[in-house]
Design a protein around this motif. Structure first.
Motif, PDB file in Angstrom:
ATOM      1  N   THR A  95       8.119   8.953  -1.257  1.00 50.01           N
ATOM      2  CA  THR A  95       8.857   9.102   0.002  1.00 50.01           C
ATOM      3  C   THR A  95       8.448  10.363   0.751  1.00 50.01           C
ATOM      4  O   THR A  95       9.167  10.814   1.643  1.00 50.01           O
ATOM      5  N   THR A  96       7.300  10.949   0.394  1.00 47.25           N
ATOM      6  CA  THR A  96       6.831  12.131   1.116  1.00 47.25           C
ATOM      7  C   THR A  96       6.438  11.730   2.529  1.00 47.25           C
ATOM      8  O   THR A  96       6.209  10.565   2.818  1.00 47.25           O
ATOM      9  N   SER A  97       6.339  12.708   3.414  1.00 47.22           N
ATOM     10  CA  SER A  97       6.255  12.489   4.859  1.00 47.22           C
ATOM     11  C   SER A  97       5.384  11.327   5.341  1.00 47.22           C
ATOM     12  O   SER A  97       5.818  10.522   6.173  1.00 47.22           O
ATOM     13  N   CYS A  98       4.158  11.222   4.832  1.00 50.21           N
ATOM     14  CA  CYS A  98       3.261  10.190   5.359  1.00 50.21           C
ATOM     15  C   CYS A  98       3.825   8.788   5.122  1.00 50.21           C
ATOM     16  O   CYS A  98       3.741   7.920   5.986  1.00 50.21           O
ATOM     17  N   ASN A 100       7.015   8.410   4.400  1.00 45.10           N
ATOM     18  CA  ASN A 100       8.360   8.479   4.951  1.00 45.10           C
ATOM     19  C   ASN A 100       8.390   7.922   6.359  1.00 45.10           C
ATOM     20  O   ASN A 100       9.287   7.153   6.733  1.00 45.10           O
ATOM     21  N   ILE A 101       7.386   8.306   7.167  1.00 43.33           N
ATOM     22  CA  ILE A 101       7.386   7.829   8.550  1.00 43.33           C
ATOM     23  C   ILE A 101       6.951   6.370   8.630  1.00 43.33           C
ATOM     24  O   ILE A 101       6.982   5.772   9.702  1.00 43.33           O
ATOM     25  N   CYS A 102       6.543   5.810   7.502  1.00 44.93           N
ATOM     26  CA  CYS A 102       6.174   4.386   7.488  1.00 44.93           C
ATOM     27  C   CYS A 102       7.219   3.545   6.772  1.00 44.93           C
ATOM     28  O   CYS A 102       6.931   2.452   6.305  1.00 44.93           O
ATOM     29  N   GLU A 135       7.065  12.313  -5.302  1.00 47.20           N
ATOM     30  CA  GLU A 135       6.277  12.923  -4.241  1.00 47.20           C
ATOM     31  C   GLU A 135       4.949  12.190  -4.102  1.00 47.20           C
ATOM     32  O   GLU A 135       4.643  11.281  -4.864  1.00 47.20           O
ATOM     33  N   CYS A 136       4.140  12.635  -3.147  1.00 48.72           N
ATOM     34  CA  CYS A 136       2.928  11.936  -2.712  1.00 48.72           C
ATOM     35  C   CYS A 136       2.136  11.313  -3.854  1.00 48.72           C
ATOM     36  O   CYS A 136       1.719  12.004  -4.779  1.00 48.72           O
ATOM     37  N   CYS A 140      -1.638   7.321   0.699  1.00 47.46           N
ATOM     38  CA  CYS A 140      -0.922   7.408   1.971  1.00 47.46           C
ATOM     39  C   CYS A 140      -1.377   6.355   2.970  1.00 47.46           C
ATOM     40  O   CYS A 140      -0.630   5.975   3.866  1.00 47.46           O
TER      41      CYS A 140
ATOM     42  N   PHE B  98      -6.106  10.618   0.473  1.00 46.85           N
ATOM     43  CA  PHE B  98      -6.268   9.532  -0.490  1.00 46.85           C
ATOM     44  C   PHE B  98      -7.726   9.112  -0.573  1.00 46.85           C
ATOM     45  O   PHE B  98      -8.058   7.927  -0.654  1.00 46.85           O
ATOM     46  N   CYS B 246      -3.616   8.365   8.061  1.00 44.36           N
ATOM     47  CA  CYS B 246      -2.396   7.654   7.670  1.00 44.36           C
ATOM     48  C   CYS B 246      -1.252   8.023   8.607  1.00 44.36           C
ATOM     49  O   CYS B 246      -1.411   8.824   9.509  1.00 44.36           O
ATOM     50  N   HIS B 248       1.555   7.122  11.491  1.00 45.41           N
ATOM     51  CA  HIS B 248       1.779   6.196  12.607  1.00 45.41           C
ATOM     52  C   HIS B 248       0.458   5.809  13.243  1.00 45.41           C
ATOM     53  O   HIS B 248       0.044   6.315  14.283  1.00 45.41           O
ATOM     54  N   ILE B 321      -2.701  13.166   9.080  1.00 41.81           N
ATOM     55  CA  ILE B 321      -1.386  12.513   9.161  1.00 41.81           C
ATOM     56  C   ILE B 321      -1.009  12.432  10.635  1.00 41.81           C
ATOM     57  O   ILE B 321      -0.930  13.458  11.315  1.00 41.81           O
ATOM     58  N   GLN B 332      10.769  15.349   9.120  1.00 40.03           N
ATOM     59  CA  GLN B 332       9.544  15.304   8.329  1.00 40.03           C
ATOM     60  C   GLN B 332       9.177  16.677   7.776  1.00 40.03           C
ATOM     61  O   GLN B 332       8.643  16.790   6.675  1.00 40.03           O
ATOM     62  N   ARG B 335      11.265  17.128   4.885  1.00 36.77           N
ATOM     63  CA  ARG B 335      10.752  16.346   3.754  1.00 36.77           C
ATOM     64  C   ARG B 335       9.566  17.045   3.111  1.00 36.77           C
ATOM     65  O   ARG B 335       9.396  17.021   1.896  1.00 36.77           O
ATOM     66  N   PHE B 339       9.177  18.518  -0.624  1.00 37.17           N
ATOM     67  CA  PHE B 339       8.008  18.262  -1.470  1.00 37.17           C
ATOM     68  C   PHE B 339       7.577  19.555  -2.170  1.00 37.17           C
ATOM     69  O   PHE B 339       7.411  19.598  -3.387  1.00 37.17           O
TER      70      PHE B 339
END
Lengths: 169, 426, 512
Positions: A95-98, A100-102, A135-136, A140, B98, B246, B248, B321, B332, B335, B339
């Protein structure tokens, strides 16, 4: 790869006997110091028992010539080692940011609902599911990735959760 | 672009050539594709010559620090007094990144080959590839590939072992990685001593990232000059890099471009741009630990070490990102702070307490209980967390907070003034 | 002579050996750099980040505990940047630290209090709505309590057990702000030297159960002394509250015990508070013991000694001061004299990380001193000799039973249990006098008077000295007489012994 997730037997049955001990010896040989085999040894324990108990930590300490306190310090540092029994299917959701926004948090909600676990970290009443946020996960570009035990599943959406849970149940 | 997409015509496909090609994972498939020739060549070269070639290529560490790789290799002792070690950092955990996962699960032999060449260059007999515990598929693929390569005896006197991590972002820090291999808590070490002097198990050690090593066979095979020629902007940034796009974005995935390539084109051309009806609001170009760029800054940014620095951020790991106008920057950033608070190893006071406090303040703002002075507090706290710790996790937590408040202050103020309704319960 | 490096610290120029840490070099400049995790007896950790200093030409603040000196280095420990770095650390340490000072043992000797007063913020910016981290108190073992809420994670305790005691039973558990010091349930903190973690803890997180809530730090009178638990001779500080010894802490002596004492010595203070003391000189008239003043008592002893001839035996405690033992020997010089002592033995318990440091089997502080003065360990032979002796002088051994046809003179702290003594004289204990002990390595060390002598007790050197031709006026003078007479102490004096002592055979006044 993970096995029974039950409390330890009384009296404690050692993990490192027979083939498992052979595997550990092979791993120990890869490092100039026995302690280098600690993380691999802990993975072997978790593979056999599903979690790592205080007794198992003491056993690992003896086998690798270190102290139980040291082993415990290591186990509590790394989040993937379970210190208590968990559900048969252990689900980790990034659920980390990248992610999270998806929509990762919606995936979590769907999973908690569908599995019956209801709360993060809790085991479902049928003992089959534990869901946690992590976390991540390093995927992502394939939101939302989840781990179900050792299965890395990409692109999970709330819509796919029902089928996923059914498949694993 | 990388799996599961086809390469975009503007990409420079070097590392990602066989992403999505299952045969490339096998030893025979890899040899068929020209694999292990570079290793053969390197093993016949003097180690210093290998280092020289890599140095001349201009290859820089692709894990995030961007340190010249060949130069790093020269830090190993000139006179070999005992074992040397190579550690491969496959702990990829930087949010937004990634690429190493793809390299390992599609071209495992590329990594093995690069590892062996590097080990030869630094005169290491043993190399440990530290793969994060969550990468179960790369683990399986690498295990299989290693077994096949060993059976073919390609590595000469070099032994490669895989070491599985167990869930700790901080183990991506090179000294913490070494501690983790030694069977300890993943605590970063104070430097000096430097790894090249006293590293894993107290012996001279070099640590390199997966992507860095995957480039090495290409450099040996095609030459430093070829690699150096892959350069679109700053001459200090050569070669190609995988950028993990990655967030949006219509087509998330890895794109491989020559350094100096415009970030704008990566986002809009290669990755399909924004979702319908959305506009770009912000972008973090190098993994969550680097400053956030505004839309203007993003669209002017060139993707190399100097270019991103000029734009006000850092190339870092190349994890791009993308945030569109629907993103809640405050949430965010909270978040991200959470992390870092989860991942702090607990050694340094600033990081241990500061990351958690930052998270709490952010949560309070999101719960509608923030005050204007909290923004000054966050900035002051972030300053306290910068430049004063053993490793830069503390700084990494401060960075999005500072750039977030600086560039998106109105979003914070909206929560504080109540213009935006609370989204959390404190 | 090591290579010297010249540098400037807070505008003071110092020259220190190459390899010295900036934090140590600063001490030479008279500067104490605030710190927590650093300790000269432990390996460097560099985790608390408290000792941040500004070094010219270095862009970032550096930690003084992990930076070695360099030629021409200019260090500023009190620059605005350095101070704000440290203030930042203090603020962060306090956000989860409970406001326990009113109930915390460490208050008054707490480094968190001290540095916060010195450099901390006057008030917190941590919102009162945030609960502080909470973990319940843990019982780590025989004497140590762990209060996780107060812990600042300096890891001194973990490093002590791992690198000095070589028994890593303490760990850091969990990660981030959830971290705490942990033990494995199978192993307690019961190493014979584990009590040192309480001293090392800069705050009131690790506490001694024995000392819990006994006294406030500012109520304590602190005196330099030497441990009486065994023959190692660790240097200690006695902490007294209203003349009662309530705590023993180690005192630094790089040659003997570095910064540590063992748990046995740490707990070996209850005897110092015994109430069953001889209060006044007692002489036997007929079958009764009658209390008299010192003049009469000393006259009686003189009479006994003048009327006696032949052999004399001195049965002494190995806890008696060297000066006292010397004057006993001096007094009985004209007799055919035997002296002996007996000592309780126990199990040795080394502190593996420090060379030549252990709880010694010989559980008495001055056996070596007695030996150097000619006393023997053959107690049985001395008891045999005593049967025929004209005079038996017993010094501070209340349990001993002597069969003799001669006169028994008892000089001691506690009253003798079953001795048929002609005269009983009250002696000051080592807490109540200045004196010296010689440890097993032949190191002569001073201990200092921590409280007044109770009732009519007097130091042994005074009582016995009064009976000689030239009575010494002070313990120092008594020592000087001994140094002039006995080769082992030649060249030494209280001045040369100082606070850390000297090895015998070290030559005229040169510290070993």
């Amino acid at each position: 790869m993970s096995a029974a997730h039950a409390p330890e037997a009384e009296p404690y049955q050692p993990v490192f006997v027979g083939k498992t001990m052979d595997r550990l010896n092979e791993i120990i040989a890869r490092y100039p110091a026995k302690q280098g085999a600690l993380l691999p040894a802990l993975w072997l324990v978790q593979e056999a028992r599903g979690w790592i108990s205080d007794d198992a930590m003491a056993e690992v300490a003896t086998v690798l010539d270190t102290t139980a306190a040291h082993v415990k310090g290591v186990v509590t540092f790394y989040t993937m080692y379970h210190q208590h029994p968990v559900g048969k299917n252990f689900v980790q959701v990034c659920t980390t940011s990248c992610c999270n926004i998806c929509g990762a948090e919606d995936v979590v909600k769907a999973l908690l609902q569908e599995t019956g676990a209801k709360e993060l970290g809790a085991t479902s009443p049928d003992g089959k599911w534990t869901v946690i946020e992590v976390e991540c996960l390093g995927a992502c570009g394939f939101p939302t990735p989840i781990l179900v035990n050792d299965d890395f599943i990409e692109n999970v959406t709330p819509e796919k959760v029902h089928e996923l849970v059914r498949k694993y149940r | 672009m990388g799996y599961p997409q086809k390469p975009h015509p503007k990409e420079t496909v070097v590392l990602s050539e066989y992403f999505g090609d299952p045969e490339a994972r096998t030893y025979r498939g890899w040899v068929k594709r020209g694999g292990y020739e570079a290793l053969k060549k390197a093993l016949g070269m003097d180690p210093n010559a290998v280092t020289e070639e890599v140095k001349n290529s201009g290859l820089r560490g692709r894990g995030g620090a961007g340190f010249p790789t060949g130069l790093k290799w020269t830090f190993m002792p000139k006179e070999k007094k005992g074992p040397h070690y190579l550690c491969v950092n496959a702990d990829e955990s930087e949010p937004g990144t990634f690429k190493d996962r793809e390299i390992m699960r599609w071209t495992p032999h590329a990594l093995l080959e690069g590892t062996a060449i590097a080990a030869h260059a630094i005169r290491a007999e043993v190399a440990y590839i530290y793969i994060r515990g969550e990468f179960t598929e790369p683990w399986t693929v690498m295990t299989q590939a290693l077994a096949e390569a060993n059976a073919a005896k390609v590595f000469g006197n070099i032994t490669i072992h895989l070491h599985r991590g167990a869930g700790a972002y901080i183990c991506g820090e090179e000294t913490a990685l070494m501690n983790s291999i030694e069977g300890k808590r993943g605590n970063p070490r104070i430097k000096p001593p430097f790894p090249a002097v006293a590293g894993v198990f107290g012996k001279p050690t070099t640590i390199n990232n997966v992507e860095t090593l995957a480039a090495v066979p290409h450099i040996i095979k095609r030459g430093a000059d070829w690699y150096k020629s892959l350069c679109l902007s700053s001459p200090k940034s050569t070669g190609t890099k995988l950028f993990s796009v990655c967030g949006h974005i219509q087509k998330p995935g890895n794109v491989e471009v020559t350094l100096g390539f415009p970030l704008k084109d990566v986002i809009y051309e290669m990755c399909g741009g924004m979702r319908p009806g959305r506009t770009l609001k912000a972008c973090i170009p190098g993994g969550s630990s680097v400053p956030i760029l505004t839309r203007e800054e993003t669209e002017k940014c060139l993707l190399d070490y100097e270019g991103v620095a000029a734009a006000g951020s850092l190339l870092g790991s190349g994890g791009v990102i993308v945030f569109d106008d629907s993103a809640d920057m405050v949430y965010q950033i909270m978040r991200l702070a959470r992390f870092y608070a989860h991942e702090s190893c607990a050694q340094c006071t600033q990081c241990r307490e500061g990351t958690a406090w930052t998270t709490k303040i952010m949560e309070r703002i999101l719960a509608g209980k923030g005050q204007m002075k909290d923004l000054d507090l966050l900035l002051d706290l972030s300053e306290n967390m910068t430049g004063k710790t053993i490793c830069v996790l503390s700084d990494s937590c401060a960075t999005p907070v500072i750039s977030g408040i600086t560039k998106f202050r109105s979003e914070f103020e909206d929560y504080i003034t109540g213009k935006k309704r609370p989204v959390m319960v404190a | 002579m090591a290579d010297l490096v010249n540098l400037t610290i807070d505008e003071v120029q110092v020259s220190v050996p190459k390899g010295t840490l900036v934090i140590e070099a600063a001490k030479q400049a008279g500067v104490l750099v605030p710190h927590y995790c650093y300790h000269p007896g432990l390996p460097v950790a560099g985790v608390c980040r408290m000792c941040l200093v500004e070094i010219e030409k270095t862009p970032k603040l550096q930690i003084a505990c992990a930076t070695q000196v360099a030629e021409g280095m200019v260090v500023k420990t009190r620059s605005g940047q350095a101070k704000s770095g440290r203030t930042g650390v203090l603020e962060l340490l306090l956000i989860n630290h409970p406001l326990d000072c009113p109930i915390c043992d460490q208050a008054g000797e707490c480094e968190l209090q001290d540095f916060t007063f010195q450099e901390g913020r006057p008030s917190t910016r941590y919102s009162p709505t945030y609960p502080k981290r909470f973990n319940p108190v843990e019982d780590f073992g025989p004497d140590v309590l762990y209060v996780p809420n107060r812990c600042i994670l300096c890891t001194r305790c973990v490093r002590f057990m791992e690198d000095v005691a070589k028994e890593p039973v303490l760990n850091v558990s969990e990660r981030g702000d959830r971290a705490f010091i942990g033990v494995h349930p199978d192993a307690q903190l019961d190493h014979p030297w584990s009590g040192n973690v309480v001293d090392l803890c800069p705050v009131g997180s690790l506490l001694s159960k024995d000392f819990l809530h006994k006294a406030r730090a500012w109520e304590l009178d602190k005196t330099a002394s030497v441990c009486t638990g065994c023959s190692q001779g660790c240097n200690v500080t006695l902490d007294l509250r209203d003349d009662t010894v309530v705590r023993i802490r180690p005192r630094a002596n790089v040659e003997v015990n570095r910064y540590f004492i063992c748990d046995h010595g740490r707990g070996h203070y209850r005897w110092m508070n015994r109430g069953d003391r001889v209060e006044a000189p007692l002489v036997k008239d007929g079958t009764d013991l009658r209390a008299v003043d010192w003049d009469e008592a000393l006259d009686r002893v003189r009479t006994i000694l003048q009327g006696a001839g032949g052999s004399a035996v001195a049965l002494v405690s190995p806890k008696a001061s060297t000066e006292g033992l010397y004057y006993a020997r001096k007094l009985l010089a004209r007799f055919n004299w035997t002296g002996a002592f007996q000592v309780v033995m126990g199990e040795e318990a080394p502190l593996s990380g420090v060379p030549n440091l252990a709880l010694r089997a010989e559980r008495a502080p001055n056996g070596k001193g007695a030996e150097l003065l000619g006393y023997s360990r053959d107690y049985a032979a001395a008891l045999k000799a005593a049967e025929q002796a004209a005079v038996v002088l017993v010094i501070d051994d209340p349990e001993t039973a002597v069969k003799t046809s001669g006169q028994v003179i008892y000089l001691g702290t506690a009253a003798p249990a079953s001795l048929n003594a002609s005269i009983i004289l009250p002696m000051a204990s080592m807490v109540e006098e200045d004196g010296t002990y010689v440890n097993r390595d032949g190191r002569v060390q001073r201990y200092f008077q921590a409280r007044g002598t109770p009732a009519m007790a007097r130091p042994a050197w005074w009582v016995l000295g009064q009976l000689t031709d030239a009575a010494p006026e002070s313990a120092s003078a008594a020592f000087d007489v001994m140094a002039g007479d006995v080769d082992a102490f030649r060249g030494m004096s209280y001045a040369t012994l100082g606070l850390t002592g000297q090895r015998t055979g070290a030559g005229a006044g040169v510290p070993a």
